[in-house]
Design an enzyme around this catalytic site. Structure first.
Site, PDB file in Angstrom:
ATOM      1  N   ASP A 201       0.863  -1.183   0.000  1.00  0.00           N
ATOM      2  CA  ASP A 201       0.000   0.000   0.000  1.00  0.00           C
ATOM      3  C   ASP A 201       0.896   1.228   0.000  1.00  0.00           C
ATOM      4  O   ASP A 201       2.127   1.116   0.006  1.00  0.00           O
ATOM      5  CB  ASP A 201      -0.972  -0.020   1.195  1.00  0.00           C
ATOM      6  CG  ASP A 201      -2.315   0.607   0.828  1.00  0.00           C
ATOM      7  OD1 ASP A 201      -2.310   1.749   0.336  1.00  0.00           O
ATOM      8  OD2 ASP A 201      -3.363  -0.037   1.022  1.00  0.00           O
ATOM      9  N   HIS A 274      -3.152   2.976  -4.619  1.00  0.00           N
ATOM     10  CA  HIS A 274      -2.543   2.419  -3.395  1.00  0.00           C
ATOM     11  C   HIS A 274      -1.123   1.898  -3.658  1.00  0.00           C
ATOM     12  O   HIS A 274      -0.745   0.829  -3.164  1.00  0.00           O
ATOM     13  CB  HIS A 274      -3.417   1.302  -2.815  1.00  0.00           C
ATOM     14  CG  HIS A 274      -4.658   1.811  -2.142  1.00  0.00           C
ATOM     15  ND1 HIS A 274      -4.674   2.260  -0.850  1.00  0.00           N
ATOM     16  CD2 HIS A 274      -5.919   1.966  -2.609  1.00  0.00           C
ATOM     17  CE1 HIS A 274      -5.907   2.658  -0.527  1.00  0.00           C
ATOM     18  NE2 HIS A 274      -6.684   2.502  -1.579  1.00  0.00           N
ATOM     19  N   GLU A 340     -10.352   2.260  -4.684  1.00  0.00           N
ATOM     20  CA  GLU A 340     -10.055   3.671  -4.464  1.00  0.00           C
ATOM     21  C   GLU A 340      -8.972   4.216  -5.397  1.00  0.00           C
ATOM     22  O   GLU A 340      -8.058   4.905  -4.951  1.00  0.00           O
ATOM     23  CB  GLU A 340      -9.621   3.881  -3.001  1.00  0.00           C
ATOM     24  CG  GLU A 340     -10.697   3.444  -2.014  1.00  0.00           C
ATOM     25  CD  GLU A 340     -10.231   3.528  -0.564  1.00  0.00           C
ATOM     26  OE1 GLU A 340     -10.992   4.030   0.257  1.00  0.00           O
ATOM     27  OE2 GLU A 340      -9.110   3.082  -0.253  1.00  0.00           O
TER      28      GLU A 340
HETATM   29  C1  ACM Z   1     -10.858  -0.782   1.238  1.00  0.00           C
HETATM   30  O1  ACM Z   1     -11.300  -0.755   2.403  1.00  0.00           O
HETATM   31  N1  ACM Z   1     -10.229   0.267   0.733  1.00  0.00           N
HETATM   32  C2  ACM Z   1     -11.032  -1.936   0.397  1.00  0.00           C
END
Ligand code: ACM
Ligand code: ZN
Length: 622
Positions: A201, A274, A340
């Site tokens: 991440d 991410h 996201e």
């Molecule tokens: C998430 O909680 N961003 C999958």
């Protein structure tokens, strides 16, 4: 004997057996609740002369027997001998057997027969024997110094869902190999079978990739970390570098460890967003002509940094990464994230825009779909399937064999199932175990949310919007732990326990076997088990909550005190003082006056459980 004496003895025996029955029922805290349990008279007494026998048609049964022998050492003083099963019917034996003749049982199911002479666990596959062993361990007394007698019974048991998972984010905070193994043990004890390992991440890349060493030499480390919530201003930071990663040898070790516990490890390499930790080492994979520089993020949230979807180099890099990942993880499914992903950079990137034109993609959502499918193809060539967060449905072109993880509520899961994708349900609003589990003002800081033990327990994974055909695509459930606000393993346990136990019943037990009242009773034993095992668990289920209701007879407003624990002893005060066991004992709804502050707490065996909560009665309440 005169009559009063007989009566006395009879009453004594009656009370004694009632206590025994209660004690015995207390020991029946099998979590998750099995499909079928029949208790019979008598018991099996485990002792140092007990032997463990295994069906040697499958070597895994020996491993399971060895694990049991190790676990029982605390009770028997010695490691019980483990031997090949030759003939059944001997005395003082625990037997693991395989059989094809177990009608109605699936690959993970088992039967268990306990009588005074033996305990026999039978399954179609070794994992069934392993789950039988986990049940057996829960039937033992918590204190190994007590006589280890196991009630005679018959159990037939199998899971409701095939994907019973939990995700651990090791990017936001790093956990050691030993801690990860311990987490896998937590799952296995509850018959959960999938460990979703969020390895990459923005805040840290945690898996060694030999071809790209900067991923870990740069990407695994950040200079400092945000303290407090990310919505707080001004931002505050600690002054401590944080990081770490798993070498490929360590990953192999963890995967092998998990295999012995019938836990499949599903690694997640998050893309196309991410990914700041990757860009920190390899900035050329970002959008535009001269992207970067990038630094591993020192705070939480969603950022604009993304892999460029236009540059071929991005796909070359990811193919190389997944080539190494695919060989490390023998499971069929690999998580590619997909959540996201902000489209800001793609919109202004000439490479990305050229890609869209060339591929006939009408917007950046379709570009995300293109990205995901290219990675899915790479993995398909390695005989793997992808799973991704529900944003992978974006662009409406997802390969049919992709699995979808429904996290933004259940809509993604419903849409995916209707399109015949396999689905794992993990909605934030029920199954995010990093959310608050008690009154937020009393709990350690979390990102948001409110998923109490009861809320997790009562989650029903099959959305009502699906028909009988579509329901088949719901493969299971998963409880997720993101670790922005969970800096150490002790705190991680606090967030996981007791909610993992509720998740276990959601994942394993048939809906008609679930019962919140019974579960709360079982939890009383389970909390003791946590104590015995040194697990740091939350006592938030003992917190008292307040509810004003209209009195049934008087129609006047009355106060109701509740907890999420079994039959709680609640004490409260109305004068602002701290409640003790000398305070008012709650026996039912009571009248209250405005401007009174009620303070309440739960006690168990003289000890206060959890924190005191309070409630100020206002005029509007009444
Ligand atoms: C998430 O909680 N961003 C999958
Ligand atoms: Zn780009």
């Amino acid at each position: 004997m005169n009559t009063p004496k007989i009566l006395f003895v009879a009453v004594f025996i009656f009370i004694n057996s009632a206590i025994k029955a209660q004690l015995q029922s207390r020991q029946f805290s099998i979590i998750p609740e099995p499909e079928f349990v029949k208790v019979m008279p008598g018991n099996f007494k485990l002792n140092s002369a007990t032997i463990i026998l295994y069906d040697d048609r499958n070597a895994q049964l020996k491993f399971i027997s060895d694990q049991l022998s190790e676990k029982l050492k605390a009770y028997t003083g010695n490691k019980l001998p483990v031997k090949k099963l030759t003939a059944a019917g001997g005395k003082n034996q625990i037997v693991f057997k395989l059989s094809d003749k177990l009608p109605g049982l699936g690959v993970e199911g088992y039967t268990m027969n306990v009588n005074s002479g033996s305990i026999v666990i039978t399954a179609k596959q070794p994992q069934g024997c392993f789950y039988g062993m986990q049940t057996l361990l829960q039937l033992l007394p918590l204190d190994p110094k007590e006589e280890a007698s196991i009630p005679a019974l018959q159990i037939q048991d199998q899971p409701r869902f095939s994907w019973r998972g939990s995700m651990l984010d090791v990017s936001r905070h790093f956990y050691t190999v030993e801690q990860v193994k311990q987490y896998i043990d937590f799952l296995a004890a509850y018959k959960l079978n999938t460990f979703h390992w969020h390895l990459t991440d923005n805040q840290g890349w945690r898996i060694e990739i030999k071809k790209y060493p900067l991923l870990t030499s740069i990407g695994a480390w950040r200079k400092r970390s945000l303290i407090g919530h990310f919505e707080e201003q001004p931002e505050r930071f600690d002054a401590t570098p944080h990081g770490g990663f798993y070498t490929q040898e360590e990953i192999k070790d963890i995967v092998a460890y998990a295999q012995r516990k019938y836990v499949t490890v599903v690694p997640e390499i998050d893309l196309p967003g991410h990914c700041t930790s990757a860009l920190a080492g390899y900035p050329e994979l970002g959008c535009g002509e001269n992207p970067g520089p990038f630094e591993v993020k020192d705070k939480w949230g969603v950022f604009d940094d993304v892999y460029c979807a236009g540059k071929e180099n991005t796909f070359k890099f990811l193919e190389d990464v997944f080539t190494e990942v695919a060989t490390l993880f023998p499971g069929k499914v690999i998580h590619i994230g997909g959540d996201e992903c902000r489209k800001t950079n793609w919109k202004s990137c000439t490479y990305c825009q050229a890609r869209m034109k060339k591929e006939g993609l009408k917007d950046e959502h379709e570009l995300q779909g293109y990205f995901v499918n290219r990675i899915a193809q790479v993995l398909k060539a390695k005989n793997k399937r992808i799973i991704g967060w529900d944003e992978i449905l974006e662009g409406d072109q997802l390969r049919p064999d992709a699995l979808v993880m429904s996290w933004r509520g259940t809509t993604g899961g419903v849409t995916a199932a209707k399109k015949h994708h396999d689905v794992v349900m993990t909605p934030t609003t029920y199954l995010y175990l990093d959310y608050y589990q008690g009154a937020p003002y009393l709990e350690p800081l979390t990102i948001d949310g409110f998923n109490t033990l009861e809320r997790v327990y009562n989650y029903e994974p099959i959305p009502s919007a699906l028909n009988a055909e579509e329901v088949k695509y719901i493969k299971g459930v998963q409880g997720n732990i993101w670790t922005e606000f969970i800096p150490d393993f002790n705190h991680l346990q606090y967030m996981a326990f007791p909610r993992l136990s509720a998740l276990a019943e959601v994942a394993w037990s048939a809906p008609e076997k679930k019962n919140w009242e019974k579960f709360k009773l079982k939890m009383e034993t389970e909390y003791n088990r946590y104590e015995a095992q040194g697990i740091n668990y939350s006592k938030s289920a003992y917190q008292v909550s307040f509810e004003m209701v209209d009195g049934a007879r008087t129609q006047k407003a009355q106060m109701v005190l509740k907890t999420q624990s079994y039959n709680p002893d609640i004490y409260y005060t109305l004068d602002g003082t701290e409640p003790s066991q000398n305070a008012n004992k709650y026996v039912g709804p009571f009248n209250v006056n405005p401007n009174v502050k009620i303070k309440a707490a739960t006690f168990k065996n003289g000890i206060k459980m959890g924190q005191t909560t309070d409630y100020e009665v206002t005029k509007q309440d009444r």
